[in-house]
Design a protein around this motif. Sequence first.
Motif, PDB file in Angstrom:
ATOM      1  N   PRO A   1       0.789  -1.241   0.000  1.00  0.00           N
ATOM      2  CA  PRO A   1       0.000   0.000   0.000  1.00  0.00           C
ATOM      3  C   PRO A   1       0.818   1.286   0.000  1.00  0.00           C
ATOM      4  O   PRO A   1       0.286   2.337  -0.350  1.00  0.00           O
ATOM      5  N   LEU A   2       2.098   1.232   0.393  1.00  0.00           N
ATOM      6  CA  LEU A   2       2.956   2.413   0.334  1.00  0.00           C
ATOM      7  C   LEU A   2       3.867   2.387  -0.887  1.00  0.00           C
ATOM      8  O   LEU A   2       4.830   3.142  -0.970  1.00  0.00           O
ATOM      9  N   ASP A   3       3.573   1.517  -1.823  1.00  0.00           N
ATOM     10  CA  ASP A   3       4.277   1.438  -3.103  1.00  0.00           C
ATOM     11  C   ASP A   3       5.684   0.853  -2.970  1.00  0.00           C
ATOM     12  O   ASP A   3       6.500   1.011  -3.872  1.00  0.00           O
ATOM     13  N   ARG A   4       5.956   0.189  -1.855  1.00  0.00           N
ATOM     14  CA  ARG A   4       7.226  -0.516  -1.700  1.00  0.00           C
ATOM     15  C   ARG A   4       7.011  -2.003  -1.988  1.00  0.00           C
ATOM     16  O   ARG A   4       5.921  -2.436  -2.354  1.00  0.00           O
ATOM     17  N   LEU A   5       8.050  -2.801  -1.754  1.00  0.00           N
ATOM     18  CA  LEU A   5       8.000  -4.226  -2.044  1.00  0.00           C
ATOM     19  C   LEU A   5       7.011  -4.922  -1.110  1.00  0.00           C
ATOM     20  O   LEU A   5       7.067  -4.750   0.109  1.00  0.00           O
ATOM     21  N   ASP A   6       6.118  -5.726  -1.688  1.00  0.00           N
ATOM     22  CA  ASP A   6       5.070  -6.386  -0.914  1.00  0.00           C
ATOM     23  C   ASP A   6       5.593  -7.684  -0.314  1.00  0.00           C
ATOM     24  O   ASP A   6       5.932  -8.628  -1.026  1.00  0.00           O
ATOM     25  N   VAL A   7       5.667  -7.727   1.022  1.00  0.00           N
ATOM     26  CA  VAL A   7       6.125  -8.933   1.723  1.00  0.00           C
ATOM     27  C   VAL A   7       5.035  -9.374   2.691  1.00  0.00           C
ATOM     28  O   VAL A   7       4.215  -8.580   3.139  1.00  0.00           O
ATOM     29  N   ASP A   8       5.056 -10.676   3.016  1.00  0.00           N
ATOM     30  CA  ASP A   8       4.078 -11.161   3.984  1.00  0.00           C
ATOM     31  C   ASP A   8       4.648 -11.043   5.393  1.00  0.00           C
ATOM     32  O   ASP A   8       5.693 -10.425   5.611  1.00  0.00           O
ATOM     33  N   ARG A   9       3.986 -11.654   6.357  1.00  0.00           N
ATOM     34  CA  ARG A   9       4.393 -11.487   7.759  1.00  0.00           C
ATOM     35  C   ARG A   9       5.722 -12.154   8.088  1.00  0.00           C
ATOM     36  O   ARG A   9       6.317 -11.867   9.120  1.00  0.00           O
ATOM     37  N   THR A  10       6.191 -13.056   7.245  1.00  0.00           N
ATOM     38  CA  THR A  10       7.506 -13.682   7.440  1.00  0.00           C
ATOM     39  C   THR A  10       8.581 -13.013   6.588  1.00  0.00           C
ATOM     40  O   THR A  10       9.701 -13.485   6.536  1.00  0.00           O
ATOM     41  N   PHE A  11       8.231 -11.928   5.919  1.00  0.00           N
ATOM     42  CA  PHE A  11       9.112 -11.172   5.037  1.00  0.00           C
ATOM     43  C   PHE A  11       9.448 -11.915   3.745  1.00  0.00           C
ATOM     44  O   PHE A  11      10.399 -11.575   3.062  1.00  0.00           O
ATOM     45  N   GLU A  12       8.639 -12.928   3.399  1.00  0.00           N
ATOM     46  CA  GLU A  12       8.757 -13.515   2.077  1.00  0.00           C
ATOM     47  C   GLU A  12       8.112 -12.566   1.075  1.00  0.00           C
ATOM     48  O   GLU A  12       7.022 -12.035   1.317  1.00  0.00           O
ATOM     49  N   VAL A  13       8.780 -12.347  -0.058  1.00  0.00           N
ATOM     50  CA  VAL A  13       8.256 -11.450  -1.083  1.00  0.00           C
ATOM     51  C   VAL A  13       7.107 -12.158  -1.799  1.00  0.00           C
ATOM     52  O   VAL A  13       7.304 -13.209  -2.415  1.00  0.00           O
ATOM     53  N   ARG A  14       5.928 -11.585  -1.710  1.00  0.00           N
ATOM     54  CA  ARG A  14       4.754 -12.209  -2.299  1.00  0.00           C
ATOM     55  C   ARG A  14       4.882 -12.320  -3.825  1.00  0.00           C
ATOM     56  O   ARG A  14       5.341 -11.395  -4.490  1.00  0.00           O
ATOM     57  N   GLY A  15       4.480 -13.466  -4.327  1.00  0.00           N
ATOM     58  CA  GLY A  15       4.476 -13.685  -5.763  1.00  0.00           C
ATOM     59  C   GLY A  15       5.774 -14.215  -6.330  1.00  0.00           C
ATOM     60  O   GLY A  15       5.852 -14.502  -7.525  1.00  0.00           O
ATOM     61  N   THR A  16       6.795 -14.384  -5.484  1.00  0.00           N
ATOM     62  CA  THR A  16       8.109 -14.791  -5.991  1.00  0.00           C
ATOM     63  C   THR A  16       8.466 -16.230  -5.656  1.00  0.00           C
ATOM     64  O   THR A  16       9.558 -16.681  -6.007  1.00  0.00           O
TER      65      THR A  16
END
Length: 534
Positions: A453-468
């Motif tokens: 939502p702040l236009d930075r890299l989207d990560v989940d709660r474990t800091f895994e980059v979503r979609g990768t």
Amino acid sequence: MRRLTARCAVREDTILLPGADRAAASDPTGASQPGDLTTELIETDWWSDEAVARAGIPVVDVPFVSVGGGIGSFVTADYLRICGVPTSAIRVLTQLEHPWESYEYLTRVSQIPRGERLRSDSASCPDNIWGFPSYAVREAIADRSLRPLLQVAVEPIFADYYTPRAGHAFASMEKEYHRISYPDMVVKGQVRMVRRRIGGGYFTILTPPENTSRTRRIAYRSTYVHVAVGYPGLKFLPDLMEYRERHRDYGSVVNAYEPHEQIYGRLRAKPGVVLVRGGGIVASRVLQRLIDDRDAHGLQTQIQHVFRTFVTGSHGPNIWMRRRGRDGWAYQGFNYPKSVWGGQLKSRVRKLEGKERADLYKIFGGTNTPVRRSWQEQLRRGRREGWYRAFQGEITAMEPHGSGQVRVELKTENGPQQMTVLGVIDCTGLEADIAEHRVLADLLDHGGAGRNPLDRLDVDRTFEVRGTRSDPGRCYASGTATLGGYFPGVDTFLGLQIAAQEIADDLARDGFCKRLGPLRSTRQWWRWARGKHI
């Protein structure tokens, strides 16, 4: 443990930090020599082992790769080593000489040399995941003084928040750097991209330093990748860039995050006026440096200080979320309220999605600076004696005027104003878009990553980059590039440690490392306390 088998340069409107994306403008992508990237690889999101072999790129197998080599990589490697991962299973790909290089550069040029204090609390220790003994305890022992302990005991009511000296933090990191054999994990070079591998895991492409390799590229094939590249860059405001490009004057109008000692030298050489712009911690440090020089050398420096937003009192949505303010400044002890690292705000943000999360960030974010009695007294003296003036305004034009001076036009609440100054120091510190960094841009374009939502890299709660995800492999990210996720305060010492803990816990669940339970934690703390290598 799973394993796959098969210095400061300026580019356009961005300051590139030490070890940052230096080669982005000059590095060709066409295959021109053995081991270079082919069109097939560049245009393909998922790579096969055969395609890499056809390009003649040598492959190095290692389970875990960290890209960046700054403090984010350092604390993550520290956690993994403490959790039992050998150095042979970790490679840190970096251009930095040591993990704190970029951070020390930024603190030094923004007037926080090693002898001055950072904006970090006593228990936020990148060299010590347990936070005990804290910086205050260690400083008290080293200086044989109870003063740091008393300050922590009565902060922030009867004393300013305790913060460690920059040199103490860097020296402590260096000690841990050697204790965990960090140099054994480092590979020097420029990372070009991270791509998903057909069959699982990732290829990380490294361009080694010239004359150190027979091929132009090396591919690191790993199950896990961690991206911690720090700031993509520090962007100049358009008016600053317009002035510099038009007049080719890079010494009079400067950003506080680039070397600017020439401004202080000019003010020592003759009396003059300096214009400071900004209301954050860097602005307060620049003002303190100007006033310290004024006092130490008997100077007649006049300081004009322009705020984009002039704060006159406490403000916030309710009495429970109010930030103190006065004389233009918004006051806060640390970058964020302390509860974002382990209290109510941390818990609340983890439950929010989309716009609700972005709105909460706007409430507790924003430019602010800590309350420090020493420089506040300096500013009071400056207002009283008439050589410091703060006001709200916006720079509308800048032109050279005479020998080494700048004529500045401003729009203020009292109408247009003009002033002639020896220098303009811009302390706004705007951060470039994440796509300015080639690795992050490639993750967005080819790696499946998205924006939060702040236009930075989207990560989940474990800091895994979503979609990768490339099963069984996983791609993680930490640091400022992930701001706006489920954990605020990512761009702080403690924030990097919390991210590293989440990543290590996730890897432990996946069987890559040992779980850091009570027995292992206690045993490893004793080793840390005695300085024993692991």
